[in-house]
Design a protein around this motif. Sequence first.
Motif, mmCIF file in Angstrom:
data_model
loop_
_atom_site.group_PDB
_atom_site.id
_atom_site.type_symbol
_atom_site.label_atom_id
_atom_site.label_comp_id
_atom_site.label_asym_id
_atom_site.label_seq_id
_atom_site.Cartn_x
_atom_site.Cartn_y
_atom_site.Cartn_z
ATOM 1 N N THR A 79 0.863 -1.182 0.000
ATOM 2 C CA THR A 79 0.000 0.000 0.000
ATOM 3 C C THR A 79 0.899 1.231 0.000
ATOM 4 O O THR A 79 1.828 1.321 0.801
ATOM 5 C CB THR A 79 -0.898 0.026 1.256
ATOM 6 O OG1 THR A 79 -1.729 -1.136 1.238
ATOM 7 C CG2 THR A 79 -1.758 1.273 1.309
ATOM 8 N N ARG A 149 -9.694 9.165 10.018
ATOM 9 C CA ARG A 149 -9.908 8.599 8.675
ATOM 10 C C ARG A 149 -8.655 7.864 8.212
ATOM 11 O O ARG A 149 -8.760 6.812 7.575
ATOM 12 C CB ARG A 149 -10.288 9.691 7.686
ATOM 13 C CG ARG A 149 -10.594 9.122 6.311
ATOM 14 C CD ARG A 149 -11.546 9.966 5.512
ATOM 15 N NE ARG A 149 -11.957 9.250 4.325
ATOM 16 C CZ ARG A 149 -12.038 9.807 3.135
ATOM 17 N NH1 ARG A 149 -11.785 11.091 2.979
ATOM 18 N NH2 ARG A 149 -12.410 9.097 2.089
ATOM 19 N N ASP A 151 -6.547 6.255 10.089
ATOM 20 C CA ASP A 151 -6.564 4.956 10.778
ATOM 21 C C ASP A 151 -7.488 3.968 10.061
ATOM 22 O O ASP A 151 -7.136 2.797 9.875
ATOM 23 C CB ASP A 151 -7.009 5.117 12.239
ATOM 24 C CG ASP A 151 -5.981 5.826 13.089
ATOM 25 O OD1 ASP A 151 -4.805 5.907 12.677
ATOM 26 O OD2 ASP A 151 -6.356 6.309 14.176
ATOM 27 N N ALA A 152 -8.646 4.436 9.647
ATOM 28 C CA ALA A 152 -9.592 3.573 8.933
ATOM 29 C C ALA A 152 -9.015 3.139 7.582
ATOM 30 O O ALA A 152 -9.155 1.979 7.174
ATOM 31 C CB ALA A 152 -10.928 4.295 8.741
ATOM 32 N N ILE A 153 -8.349 4.055 6.916
ATOM 33 C CA ILE A 153 -7.714 3.741 5.628
ATOM 34 C C ILE A 153 -6.645 2.679 5.831
ATOM 35 O O ILE A 153 -6.562 1.709 5.072
ATOM 36 C CB ILE A 153 -7.101 5.012 4.993
ATOM 37 C CG1 ILE A 153 -8.211 5.965 4.529
ATOM 38 C CG2 ILE A 153 -6.155 4.652 3.835
ATOM 39 C CD1 ILE A 153 -7.732 7.360 4.200
ATOM 40 N N VAL A 155 -6.401 0.418 8.140
ATOM 41 C CA VAL A 155 -7.021 -0.871 8.434
ATOM 42 C C VAL A 155 -7.564 -1.494 7.158
ATOM 43 O O VAL A 155 -7.293 -2.648 6.829
ATOM 44 C CB VAL A 155 -8.139 -0.739 9.487
ATOM 45 C CG1 VAL A 155 -8.965 -2.002 9.570
ATOM 46 C CG2 VAL A 155 -7.554 -0.379 10.837
ATOM 47 N N THR A 156 -8.303 -0.722 6.371
ATOM 48 C CA THR A 156 -8.924 -1.221 5.149
ATOM 49 C C THR A 156 -7.873 -1.629 4.128
ATOM 50 O O THR A 156 -7.948 -2.723 3.562
ATOM 51 C CB THR A 156 -9.839 -0.140 4.529
ATOM 52 O OG1 THR A 156 -10.810 0.245 5.489
ATOM 53 C CG2 THR A 156 -10.509 -0.642 3.283
ATOM 54 N N GLU A 157 -6.888 -0.756 3.885
ATOM 55 C CA GLU A 157 -5.916 -1.001 2.822
ATOM 56 C C GLU A 157 -4.920 -2.093 3.170
ATOM 57 O O GLU A 157 -4.542 -2.879 2.317
ATOM 58 C CB GLU A 157 -5.171 0.287 2.450
ATOM 59 C CG GLU A 157 -6.043 1.319 1.803
ATOM 60 C CD GLU A 157 -6.655 0.872 0.484
ATOM 61 O OE1 GLU A 157 -6.006 0.141 -0.286
ATOM 62 O OE2 GLU A 157 -7.797 1.268 0.205
ATOM 63 N N THR A 158 -4.471 -2.140 4.417
ATOM 64 C CA THR A 158 -3.471 -3.145 4.771
ATOM 65 C C THR A 158 -4.091 -4.523 4.938
ATOM 66 O O THR A 158 -3.433 -5.526 4.719
ATOM 67 C CB THR A 158 -2.674 -2.751 6.038
ATOM 68 O OG1 THR A 158 -3.576 -2.522 7.114
ATOM 69 C CG2 THR A 158 -1.842 -1.515 5.774
ATOM 70 N N VAL A 159 -5.367 -4.580 5.274
ATOM 71 C CA VAL A 159 -6.049 -5.869 5.386
ATOM 72 C C VAL A 159 -6.320 -6.424 3.991
ATOM 73 O O VAL A 159 -6.186 -7.611 3.747
ATOM 74 C CB VAL A 159 -7.366 -5.738 6.194
ATOM 75 C CG1 VAL A 159 -8.215 -6.982 6.063
ATOM 76 C CG2 VAL A 159 -7.048 -5.449 7.644
ATOM 77 N N SER A 160 -6.693 -5.553 3.052
ATOM 78 C CA SER A 160 -7.051 -6.010 1.713
ATOM 79 C C SER A 160 -5.833 -6.236 0.821
ATOM 80 O O SER A 160 -5.966 -6.853 -0.229
ATOM 81 C CB SER A 160 -8.003 -5.007 1.035
ATOM 82 O OG SER A 160 -7.362 -3.789 0.816
ATOM 83 N N SER A 161 -4.661 -5.745 1.206
ATOM 84 C CA SER A 161 -3.469 -5.925 0.350
ATOM 85 C C SER A 161 -2.879 -7.288 0.493
ATOM 86 O O SER A 161 -2.892 -7.946 1.429
ATOM 87 C CB SER A 161 -2.377 -4.932 0.697
ATOM 88 O OG SER A 161 -2.810 -3.656 0.861
#
Length: 161
Positions: A79, A149, A151-153, A155-161
């Motif tokens: 990411t 925001r 922090d949310a990014i 979480v979302t980006e590192t989990v989905s990568s």
Amino acid sequence: MAVDSPDTSVKDRVRALVAAHRGDRGALLPILHRIQEEFGWVDQEIVPVLAAELNLSRADVHGVITFYSDFRSEPAGRTTIKLCRAEACQSVGAEQVVSHAEQVLGIKVGQTTSDGSVTLEQVFCLGNCALGPAAQVNGRVLGRVDAKRLDAILVTETVSS
């Protein structure tokens, strides 16, 4: 690209990119952009290949690579987060977002986390001034990015990568 020495196929691909731009005036920049697009970074081991193919000194090629912040000399994380630090974004809290990102990730701007998950970069305008602080995450421009925001990014980006 291999860190120790680029293999023959990489050298051949670099030579092919050079050949495609050989007649262009100022060919080095478009060639470097193509290398970055294809490989994700510009391995210092291909500098001698580029220099020889373009009849430039290694110092000239290295100087261009290191002058422009768009060129990476090592692989980016899965990411990539670019935080805008231009005046418009600064006026609405960009520096706090940068500080927060560095603290949460444990890295400074221009670095990649040790696990290779995130590369943090700075830019000086994403053209999203009205919605600052702005960020670009894996090529997607986002606005109104604050610590929460971000922090949310992460979480979302590192989990989905």
